[in-house]
Design a protein around this motif. Structure first.
Motif, mmCIF file in Angstrom:
data_model
loop_
_atom_site.group_PDB
_atom_site.id
_atom_site.type_symbol
_atom_site.label_atom_id
_atom_site.label_comp_id
_atom_site.label_asym_id
_atom_site.label_seq_id
_atom_site.Cartn_x
_atom_site.Cartn_y
_atom_site.Cartn_z
ATOM 1 N N UNK A 409 12.818 5.003 -8.693
ATOM 2 C CA UNK A 409 11.400 4.742 -8.449
ATOM 3 C C UNK A 409 10.876 3.740 -9.466
ATOM 4 N N UNK A 410 9.931 2.935 -9.027
ATOM 5 C CA UNK A 410 9.506 1.798 -9.834
ATOM 6 C C UNK A 410 8.525 2.139 -10.936
ATOM 7 N N UNK A 411 8.859 3.118 -11.766
ATOM 8 C CA UNK A 411 7.975 3.438 -12.888
ATOM 9 C C UNK A 411 8.556 2.939 -14.205
ATOM 10 N N UNK A 412 9.714 2.297 -14.145
ATOM 11 C CA UNK A 412 10.389 1.791 -15.341
ATOM 12 C C UNK A 412 10.908 0.395 -14.996
ATOM 13 N N UNK A 413 11.502 -0.300 -15.951
ATOM 14 C CA UNK A 413 11.846 -1.708 -15.679
ATOM 15 C C UNK A 413 12.901 -1.937 -14.589
#
Lengths: 468, 202
Positions: A409-413
């Motif tokens: 999921x796009x919560x980190x790089x």
């Protein structure tokens, strides 16, 4: 009266039952991470409450952590992690921060410590909490106000779930994995098919699975809409648990195993729904759409929405193919990918890494592909390195990373660029989840690794043999 | 959670139906870690419009929102209730509420009063003819009054009882604390705790 496994675990945890009210259920283990806990802790503060059982509560940092060395640079991510640290310090909750030897994805950490045990109730503000059901625990995701409720009371008021049996008969063929089983289950019952149910997975193919494989199956119960997934504990479960840091010892171990042996659905117990799947008929699965139910065998072609009878499904398929940039009739094996991700709470355990490394040994990742291998926890990373798996990945041209949720999921790089296509061992192929415009095909670790080598969706059987 | 028996405050006429939770508070506000301070996100898209009702000084201090039908549809975000309450609203009156929003409101202490649409229209007229007029809400009598209008409203008995007693979900459960403590004494000794295990992973 004959009872199902889920009903037994439920009954063992009822603190209070009253006509016209939900049951009050005791929670044995409450897992926390940085995303869904901040407002729960603040709610406690605002009402002057404390954490009732910090000794049944455990926190880890996972969603926001970068998988390359260095601090978190994104401000929102860093604030969430720092808030978790401050809250855990204030309320006396044990925390595994970034860099800690026990840090990792919350659903990898609990089982590897032996904290997840048969017959327990386990909750976390995360829908993939169903993972822990692999041990015969009743484990489910909750919302932030429920997180606050459990912190304050160690209980939850809950209306009983319905029960569903998913029986996988027969034996999986070589190259067919737990991931393929659960993708086939979801494709068969649909993303809403499990709604309101606790699924119990049973049958010879499930019994033959290792704990890691069972966790993969239970993990994605939520993708079928189910509240939880469970598997009755057996010798495989006991062998996995024995000797783990938080597993019972001595006389407690014997008492525990005796109690755990009772945790199976009684003969004659009835489920509210039953589904049967034939393991022998399964082959490697891959999703082509934008929900985990939009999947097909890898041998198939991209489906034609026009062939779907149901109008809602047809429109959903049309939208999905437009987003995924796929043309009906294209062989799935001809779909090229840019990125391969091995990791996540679904497939980031040691066996998953072994499976991927087994395919990559002596082979190279295609030059057009970037491959990320992200262990589910610091312990998994260490174990893999002790076995030399990281050398296999690096020799093949894959990136060996630090533990975290990573490209799930796009919560980190770790994200996909617009239009970038990935084969991923994670659990959700929703539009934009891995980055705006990113396109994700859900696959098993074996298919992920083979895809990395060929550059198009592939299974190990499609690869040329490695020269000795 | 504070008990709610009666409340009198400035009524705000919101002549819109199907106000969904994305309109009540947009998703960008969900990244925050705080539990308070969501008032700046309330109706964020509409607040930039000078003619929006809350931008008119007479209504700015409003605490009773009188809205069109189907209030609170869409995403289940609890932030919608937080935003309304952080702004100062204690009551929303509408002829129909979305289920999840109504449930979240009850948990948060926001009264969702269901009035007949005819009565909503009458309340709107009073509040529009006399900006800044007050609405008196009596949860015991289940009435909302403004000017000459006395509008009966519906709220289910369980939610009403909880609001009158000032009991949130946690407060309700904690009334059974002795039963929780008794249950804890019966838990098998083999169940683990998360405390560091000496010599293994401490």
């Amino acid at each position: 009266m004959a009872r199902t496994l889920a009903e037994k675990v439920w009954a063992d945890h009822v603190v209070r039952q009253a006509e016209g009210e939900p049951d009050l259920l005791y929670i044995d283990l409450h897992l926390l991470h940085e995303v869904t806990s901040p407002q729960a802790f603040e709610g406690l503060r605002l009402s002057g409450r404390t954490v009732r059982r910090p000794d049944l509560t455990l926190a880890t940092e996972d969603h926001n952590v970068p998988t390359t060395p260095g601090p978190i640079t994104d401000l929102v991510s860093r604030t969430q992690v720092e808030t978790l640290r401050a809250n855990c310090a204030e309320f006396g909750v044990r925390l595994f921060p970034m860099g800690d030897a026990e840090q990792g994805i919350v659903h990898v950490v609990g089982p590897q410590l032996g904290l997840t045990q048969p017959g327990m109730t386990v909750v976390c503000g995360d829908s993939h909490t169903s993972t822990h059901g692999a041990f015969g625990a009743l484990a489910f995701g909750i919302g932030t106000s429920e997180v606050e409720h459990v912190l304050a009371t160690q209980t939850l008021p809950l209306a009983p779930f319905k029960t569903m049996a998913v029986t996988v008969v027969g034996q999986l063929r070589p190259g067919v994995t737990a991931k393929d089983v659960i993708l086939a289950v979801i494709a068969s019952i649909g993303t809403g098919g499990g709604q309101g149910y606790v699924i119990e997975y049973r049958g010879a193919a499930i019994e033959a699975m290792s704990m890691e494989e069972r966790m993969t199956v239970c993990n994605m119960s939520i993708e079928a809409g189910a509240r939880a997934g469970m598997i009755a504990p057996d010798e495989t479960t006991f062998a996995y648990l024995k000797g783990r840091p938080h597993a019972p010892r001595g006389a407690d171990w014997d008492a525990a195993v005796a109690a755990w042996r009772e945790l199976r659905t009684d003969d004659g117990a009835t489920f509210d729904a039953e589904v049967v799947l034939d393991a022998d008929a399964l082959s490697p699965y891959v999703t082509w759409g934008t929900n985990p139910g939009q999947g097909s065998p890898l041998d198939a072609a991209v489906p034609n929405p026009a062939d779907l009878a149901d109008q809602g499904e047809r429109h959903a398929a049309e939208r999905a193919l437009a987003y995924m940039g796929l043309t009906p009739g294209t062989a799935l094996r001809d779909v090229p990918v840019d990125t391969v991700f091995v990791g996540s709470c679904t497939n980031g355990r040691i066996e998953d890494l072994r499976a991927a490394a087994g395919v990559l040994r002596g082979r190279r990742v295609a030059s057009s592909v970037r491959m990320l291998v992200v262990p589910g926890s610091a312990k998994v990373r260490l174990e893999a390195e002790a076995e030399g798996l990281h050398e296999v990945f690096e020799a093949a041209g894959a990136q060996w990373r630090l533990p975290g949720c990573s490209m799930c999921l796009g919560m980190n790089p770790d994200t996909l660029a617009p239009g970038e296509r990935s084969a991923s061992t994670s659990n959700r192929n929703f539009e934009g989840r891995q980055g705006k415009g990113g396109r994700t095909h859900l696959v098993s670790p074996l298919v992920a690794a083979a895809t990395a080598v060929r550059g198009t969706l592939s299974s190990p059987a499609d690869l040329d043999p490695v020269e000795a | 959670m504070d008990a709610f028996i009666t409340h009198t405050g400035v009524g705000v006429p919101l002549r819109r139906s199907n106000v969904d939770t994305d309109q009540i508070i947009p998703a960008e506000y969900l990244k925050r870690v705080a539990r308070t301070g969501f008032e700046d996100g309330l109706f964020a898209a509409w607040r930039s419009d000078p003619s929006f009702v809350l931008n008119q000084p007479a209504y700015a201090a409003g605490s009773v929102l009188v809205a069109g039908p189907d209030f609170g549809t869409g995403s289940s975000r609890e932030h919608a209730v937080w935003a309304l309450m952080d702004y100062g609203f204690r009551v929303v009156i509408s002829s129909r509420f979305a289920d999840i929003f109504r449930g979240n409101s009850g948990k948060g202490g926001l009264l969702t009063a269901v009035c007949a649409q005819d009565d909503v229209e009458l309340l709107w007229k009073v509040l529009e003819n006399e900006p800044g007029a007050q609405v008196s809400v009596d949860l015991v009598a289940r009435t909302a009054s403004a000017g000459d209008i006395v509008a009966p409203f519906h709220v289910d008995d369980y939610t009403r009882w909880r609001l009158l007693e000032g009991l949130d979900d946690i407060g309700l459960t904690l009334r059974h604390e002795p039963e929780i403590a008794a249950f804890e004494t019966t838990r098998p000794s083999h169940r683990p705790t998360t405390a560091a295990v000496a010599g293994i992973n401490d």
